[in-house]
Design a protein around this motif. Structure first.
Motif, mmCIF file in Angstrom:
data_model
loop_
_atom_site.group_PDB
_atom_site.id
_atom_site.type_symbol
_atom_site.label_atom_id
_atom_site.label_comp_id
_atom_site.label_asym_id
_atom_site.label_seq_id
_atom_site.Cartn_x
_atom_site.Cartn_y
_atom_site.Cartn_z
ATOM 1 N N ALA A 77 -9.741 9.912 0.126
ATOM 2 C CA ALA A 77 -8.908 10.687 -0.790
ATOM 3 C C ALA A 77 -8.440 11.993 -0.151
ATOM 4 O O ALA A 77 -9.156 12.607 0.659
ATOM 5 C CB ALA A 77 -9.700 10.990 -2.062
ATOM 6 N N LYS A 126 -7.575 1.723 -5.463
ATOM 7 C CA LYS A 126 -8.533 2.199 -4.472
ATOM 8 C C LYS A 126 -7.840 2.931 -3.344
ATOM 9 O O LYS A 126 -6.692 2.632 -2.999
ATOM 10 C CB LYS A 126 -9.304 1.011 -3.867
ATOM 11 N N LYS A 127 -8.574 3.884 -2.795
ATOM 12 C CA LYS A 127 -8.124 4.550 -1.583
ATOM 13 C C LYS A 127 -9.373 4.904 -0.784
ATOM 14 O O LYS A 127 -10.315 5.475 -1.322
ATOM 15 C CB LYS A 127 -7.319 5.802 -1.911
ATOM 16 N N ASP A 151 -3.697 13.913 -3.663
ATOM 17 C CA ASP A 151 -3.825 12.765 -4.565
ATOM 18 C C ASP A 151 -4.210 13.193 -5.973
ATOM 19 O O ASP A 151 -4.200 12.372 -6.904
ATOM 20 C CB ASP A 151 -4.871 11.780 -4.038
ATOM 21 N N LYS A 192 0.940 5.372 -0.109
ATOM 22 C CA LYS A 192 0.139 6.605 0.080
ATOM 23 C C LYS A 192 -1.333 6.261 0.300
ATOM 24 O O LYS A 192 -2.227 7.016 -0.085
ATOM 25 C CB LYS A 192 0.303 7.550 -1.124
ATOM 26 N N GLY A 193 -1.578 5.103 0.906
ATOM 27 C CA GLY A 193 -2.948 4.710 1.204
ATOM 28 C C GLY A 193 -3.666 4.031 0.056
ATOM 29 O O GLY A 193 -4.809 3.599 0.209
ATOM 30 N N PHE A 194 -3.014 3.921 -1.101
ATOM 31 C CA PHE A 194 -3.609 3.271 -2.260
ATOM 32 C C PHE A 194 -3.315 1.777 -2.246
ATOM 33 O O PHE A 194 -2.219 1.355 -1.864
ATOM 34 C CB PHE A 194 -3.053 3.852 -3.565
ATOM 35 N N THR A 195 -4.281 1.003 -2.677
ATOM 36 C CA THR A 195 -4.098 -0.425 -2.885
ATOM 37 C C THR A 195 -4.711 -0.805 -4.223
ATOM 38 O O THR A 195 -5.575 -0.082 -4.756
ATOM 39 C CB THR A 195 -4.771 -1.250 -1.777
ATOM 40 N N SER A 199 0.872 -1.175 0.000
ATOM 41 C CA SER A 199 0.000 0.000 0.000
ATOM 42 C C SER A 199 0.904 1.219 0.000
ATOM 43 O O SER A 199 1.764 1.357 0.869
ATOM 44 C CB SER A 199 -0.892 -0.014 1.239
#
Lengths: 115, 110
Positions: free
Chosen positions: B77, B73-74, B81, B57-60, B55
């Motif tokens: 937001a 996905k996050k 971003d 910056k919080g994105f997967t 993951s």
């Protein structure tokens, strides 16, 4: 942190003129690429270069295009006789410290405007 | 032929809202999928790759081979971003080149 550098950042040329775009890839990388992005369109693969020769090229990369790695550090893209439709952002990338890491490192791009 | 499709050219959400950027691919073998991001006036850079399952910056993003998708996905937001996001595909024997989707411009509004 090492970076891919490209020059010039912007070049304006007349149709039919030759253009050379220059790139200095990251020094210990093995694979080198040129991509282009026409305004509003996607990033398109042009050519990949490995072991001092072209390993793959796209349909876009016709006889007007050539690449060279003349001195072990620079990686150049030459467009022999530019056309209006060659106007685009050209990105150089390098990668491949090990087999197929998949991560490419991109330069900031060279914007080519053909008038 | 290998192809990457990002159906949304533009996506606008409010800060704190969940965001999902869609990516579908076409490749019959075992692909490697990536998300690259380009912030304003910066270069394209790798955000994440499916093989590392990380993951950033919080994105997967999860590779769904059944649906041939790799959506990004996050859950919440952030304004920072806001950027262009490109899904990309590579494969063994493809000289490590990347095939990119057309990109999605994400705008996160305050």
């Amino acid at each position: 942190e090492p970076e891919v550098t490209q020059t010039p950042s912007h070049q304006v040329t007349q149709m039919g003129q030759e253009v050379i775009l220059r790139c200095v890839p990251i020094s210990n990388h093995l694979y080198f690429y040129w991509y282009r992005q026409i305004l509003g369109q996607k990033v398109e693969f042009l050519v990949s270069f490995y072991n001092n020769e072209i390993s793959e090229k796209s349909e876009i990369f016709d006889d007007q295009f050539s690449v060279e790695r003349p001195d072990g550090s620079n990686f150049t893209l030459k467009i022999r006789s530019t056309k209006l439709e060659d106007s685009a952002m050209y990105f150089c990338a390098s990668g491949g410290l090990a087999a197929n890491t998949g991560e490419l490192f991109f330069g900031e791009g060279s914007r080519l405007t053909v008038l | 032929a290998q192809r990457v499709t990002q159906p949304e050219k533009l996506l606008s959400v409010f800060k704190g809202a969940p965001v999902e950027l869609k990516c579908n691919y076409s490749y019959s073998g075992s692909p490697e999928l990536f998300w690259y991001v380009q912030y304003s006036r910066q270069r394209l850079q790798l955000l994440l790759r499916h093989i590392s399952r990380e993951s950033i910056k919080g994105f997967t993003a999860d590779l769904n081979k059944g649906e041939t998708s790799f959506h990004l996905k996050k859950p919440f937001a952030q304004e920072e971003d806001s950027a262009m996001y490109y899904c990309a595909l590579s494969w063994q024997g493809g000289s490590e080149k990347l095939v990119f989707g057309k990109g999605t411009k994400l705008t996160v509004n305050p």
